[in-house]
Design a protein around this motif. Sequence first.
Motif, PDB file in Angstrom:
ATOM      1  N   PRO A  41      46.501  19.002 -64.616  1.00 22.58           N
ATOM      2  CA  PRO A  41      45.978  19.179 -63.249  1.00 22.58           C
ATOM      3  C   PRO A  41      44.856  20.202 -63.219  1.00 22.58           C
ATOM      4  N   LEU A  42      43.704  19.784 -62.699  1.00 24.07           N
ATOM      5  CA  LEU A  42      42.531  20.660 -62.616  1.00 24.07           C
ATOM      6  C   LEU A  42      41.832  20.408 -61.284  1.00 24.07           C
ATOM      7  N   PRO A  43      41.098  21.400 -60.767  1.00 22.96           N
ATOM      8  CA  PRO A  43      40.323  21.162 -59.542  1.00 22.96           C
ATOM      9  C   PRO A  43      39.195  20.172 -59.819  1.00 22.96           C
ATOM     10  N   ALA A  44      38.777  19.473 -58.776  1.00 14.48           N
ATOM     11  CA  ALA A  44      37.711  18.491 -58.913  1.00 14.48           C
ATOM     12  C   ALA A  44      36.397  19.180 -59.261  1.00 14.48           C
ATOM     13  N   SER A  45      35.584  18.504 -60.067  1.00 12.74           N
ATOM     14  CA  SER A  45      34.327  19.086 -60.507  1.00 12.74           C
ATOM     15  C   SER A  45      33.181  18.841 -59.538  1.00 12.74           C
ATOM     16  N   VAL A  46      33.324  17.903 -58.586  1.00 16.12           N
ATOM     17  CA  VAL A  46      32.227  17.604 -57.656  1.00 16.12           C
ATOM     18  C   VAL A  46      32.286  18.568 -56.475  1.00 16.12           C
ATOM     19  N   ASN A  47      31.123  18.988 -56.001  1.00 16.95           N
ATOM     20  CA  ASN A  47      31.045  20.042 -54.985  1.00 16.95           C
ATOM     21  C   ASN A  47      31.600  19.618 -53.645  1.00 16.95           C
ATOM     22  N   TRP A  48      31.426  18.334 -53.280  1.00 19.72           N
ATOM     23  CA  TRP A  48      31.784  17.940 -51.915  1.00 19.72           C
ATOM     24  C   TRP A  48      33.289  17.893 -51.677  1.00 19.72           C
ATOM     25  N   VAL A  49      34.117  18.061 -52.737  1.00 22.20           N
ATOM     26  CA  VAL A  49      35.577  18.124 -52.532  1.00 22.20           C
ATOM     27  C   VAL A  49      36.130  19.495 -52.896  1.00 22.20           C
ATOM     28  N   LYS A  50      35.272  20.510 -52.971  1.00 20.23           N
ATOM     29  CA  LYS A  50      35.748  21.855 -53.290  1.00 20.23           C
ATOM     30  C   LYS A  50      36.742  22.363 -52.251  1.00 20.23           C
TER      31      LYS A  50
ATOM     32  N   HIS B 105      28.784   3.236 -58.378  1.00 19.41           N
ATOM     33  CA  HIS B 105      28.336   1.919 -58.838  1.00 19.41           C
ATOM     34  C   HIS B 105      27.601   2.064 -60.153  1.00 19.41           C
ATOM     35  N   GLN B 106      27.944   1.208 -61.113  1.00 16.45           N
ATOM     36  CA  GLN B 106      27.276   1.219 -62.409  1.00 16.45           C
ATOM     37  C   GLN B 106      26.878  -0.200 -62.775  1.00 16.45           C
ATOM     38  N   HIS B 107      25.586  -0.368 -63.129  1.00 18.98           N
ATOM     39  CA  HIS B 107      25.068  -1.698 -63.459  1.00 18.98           C
ATOM     40  C   HIS B 107      23.901  -1.555 -64.418  1.00 18.98           C
ATOM     41  N   LEU B 108      23.947  -2.336 -65.509  1.00 18.18           N
ATOM     42  CA  LEU B 108      22.882  -2.344 -66.510  1.00 18.18           C
ATOM     43  C   LEU B 108      22.605  -0.943 -67.056  1.00 18.18           C
ATOM     44  N   GLY B 109      23.684  -0.196 -67.277  1.00 15.95           N
ATOM     45  CA  GLY B 109      23.555   1.118 -67.889  1.00 15.95           C
ATOM     46  C   GLY B 109      23.179   2.235 -66.945  1.00 15.95           C
ATOM     47  N   GLU B 110      22.999   1.943 -65.677  1.00 21.61           N
ATOM     48  CA  GLU B 110      22.647   2.976 -64.708  1.00 21.61           C
ATOM     49  C   GLU B 110      23.750   3.095 -63.655  1.00 21.61           C
ATOM     50  N   GLY B 111      24.045   4.339 -63.258  1.00 26.17           N
ATOM     51  CA  GLY B 111      25.081   4.569 -62.263  1.00 26.17           C
ATOM     52  C   GLY B 111      24.627   5.548 -61.200  1.00 26.17           C
ATOM     53  N   HIS B 112      25.238   5.450 -60.023  1.00 31.19           N
ATOM     54  CA  HIS B 112      24.908   6.383 -58.953  1.00 31.19           C
ATOM     55  C   HIS B 112      26.073   6.467 -57.974  1.00 31.19           C
ATOM     56  N   LEU B 113      26.117   7.564 -57.228  1.00 32.83           N
ATOM     57  CA  LEU B 113      27.131   7.757 -56.191  1.00 32.83           C
ATOM     58  C   LEU B 113      26.808   6.844 -55.015  1.00 32.83           C
ATOM     59  N   LEU B 114      27.744   5.983 -54.686  1.00 32.93           N
ATOM     60  CA  LEU B 114      27.536   5.026 -53.607  1.00 32.93           C
ATOM     61  C   LEU B 114      28.051   5.560 -52.276  1.00 32.93           C
ATOM     62  N   LEU B 115      29.224   6.186 -52.291  1.00 35.56           N
ATOM     63  CA  LEU B 115      29.832   6.660 -51.045  1.00 35.56           C
ATOM     64  C   LEU B 115      30.814   7.762 -51.360  1.00 35.56           C
ATOM     65  N   ALA B 116      30.882   8.775 -50.485  1.00 38.82           N
ATOM     66  CA  ALA B 116      31.847   9.860 -50.591  1.00 38.82           C
ATOM     67  C   ALA B 116      32.393  10.166 -49.202  1.00 38.82           C
ATOM     68  N   ALA B 117      33.675  10.461 -49.126  1.00 40.89           N
ATOM     69  CA  ALA B 117      34.308  10.777 -47.841  1.00 40.89           C
ATOM     70  C   ALA B 117      35.451  11.748 -48.086  1.00 40.89           C
ATOM     71  N   THR B 118      35.672  12.643 -47.119  1.00 41.92           N
ATOM     72  CA  THR B 118      36.774  13.601 -47.198  1.00 41.92           C
ATOM     73  C   THR B 118      37.506  13.634 -45.854  1.00 41.92           C
ATOM     74  N   PRO B 119      38.313  12.646 -45.530  1.00 43.51           N
ATOM     75  CA  PRO B 119      39.088  12.684 -44.287  1.00 43.51           C
ATOM     76  C   PRO B 119      39.993  13.912 -44.250  1.00 43.51           C
ATOM     77  N   GLY B 120      39.934  14.643 -43.161  1.00 38.66           N
ATOM     78  CA  GLY B 120      40.741  15.847 -43.007  1.00 38.66           C
ATOM     79  C   GLY B 120      40.028  17.122 -43.382  1.00 38.66           C
ATOM     80  N   LEU B 121      38.817  17.013 -43.927  1.00 46.02           N
ATOM     81  CA  LEU B 121      38.025  18.192 -44.283  1.00 46.02           C
ATOM     82  C   LEU B 121      36.678  18.158 -43.577  1.00 46.02           C
ATOM     83  N   ARG B 122      36.137  19.315 -43.348  1.00 42.76           N
ATOM     84  CA  ARG B 122      34.794  19.403 -42.800  1.00 42.76           C
ATOM     85  C   ARG B 122      33.829  19.726 -43.929  1.00 42.76           C
ATOM     86  N   GLY B 123      32.635  19.255 -43.810  1.00 47.03           N
ATOM     87  CA  GLY B 123      31.648  19.522 -44.843  1.00 47.03           C
ATOM     88  C   GLY B 123      30.571  18.463 -44.844  1.00 47.03           C
TER      89      GLY B 123
END
Length: 448
Positions: free
Chosen positions: A98-107, A208-226
């Motif tokens: 168990p470790l904290p998430a590495s992405v900033n938007w879920v800190k 989403h990842q396609h043809l060797g390229e990936g990107h963040l498609l959507l992020a949500a944090t229900p119950g948190l503000r930010g």
Amino acid sequence: MKHLSLLLALALGLVTAVSAGPTVIECWFVEDADGGRLAKKPAALLLRQGPGRIPPRPDLDPKRYLRVHDPTGTLQAAFRRYPRSAPTPHCEMSHYIPLPASVNWVKGLTPEQSCPRALDGTWFMVSMSSPVLSLSSLLQSQTEPQPDPGLITMATAVLTVITHNPTTRIQLGQDALLDLSFAYMPSTPEATTPLAPGPPPFGLEWRHQHLGEGHLLLAATPGLRGQMPAAQDGAVAFAAWDDDESWGPWTGNGTLWLPAVKPSQEGAYQATIYLPYLQGQVTLELAVQKSPKVSLMPSPLVWAAPGEAPPELVCLVSHFYPSEGLEVEWELRGGPEGSFQKAKGQSWLSALHHHLDGSVSLSGHLQPSPVTTAQHGARYACRVHHPSLPALGRSAEVTLEVAGLSGPSLEDGIGLFLSAFLLLGLFKALGWAAAYLSTSKESKKKAQ
């Protein structure tokens, strides 16, 4: 009557036993080995136990033989509905920390600096995949005394993320739904972060990842503000807990909706659920396709003289996707004695033509061989095979007429007779009209 009731009860019992799904899932335990390699050792998950002692597995290390307690019932439900005809799921296990998430938007999920003591102990991550489901589950080993020490390891499913549609095929331009659900039951009430009882806040991420390229498609944090990253491609997620029980278990929904899918949106989609110090992830595949339209020219007839080659045939295969996997076959149907054979001649395909919606078109060409009188009335056909079509494909055909052999048919005779009958009636009607007009003029002259 008693025998009938007994038989009915026995039948229902058999159906229940069959529909209950597998009791044991065979897995591979994956861990690091010397030289940076990965070692795979046999393991198993005992999902259900009948009356009596735990089924022995002398072939397994007890640390890799897990008796799973499933308080949310998610694993049990998944395998109760697992089709008997489906292949056995591929299962892998590994240790988890168990470790904290590495992405900033879920800190905000882990404001404290250290992991709570409720998450101490040994953790396992289980990943399963098959054509009908894909799931990951975090299991925490139980610290209470084992019922059969040295025989099996008791573990509780704390977080399970699952999809029942790991591969989605969608028609080009239609909306796509990528199914995702999850369930959470903390091992102790102290493992949850909110002060008030109820479902904790969580994070949902779709990449989403396609043809060797990936990107963040959507992020949500229900119950948190930010501040959340902006969603891409018009994506919308149904991110919410389905219930608000005081101390769980809780189930949630993270299904993703993609409007008017384009070819660039096919590929792998990784869905991750973040809870305090816990993350579960599954991968889904989105395949975009469009069935081709098939037409054959010239139509409806192809004329040729005996010993001569008919004009070139052009098979138009239009607005299909993907471009890979397309095949065009030429057939000659109903030749001598009603035979069915591959059409002879030189054939080739044109270059692809790309359309604005991402679909493509091409044409198949056939220069037939010289024909014989025996081939009069046969039909040339082009048959198209494509991954979006049934196994038999789709075809179009034209009829071959050999010059000098086509005579009037019964339908033609009937048509000529009706035409002559109508013309005769028309001539008679015109004659009657002319006679009537002539009589009227003579009557007017006599009256004057």
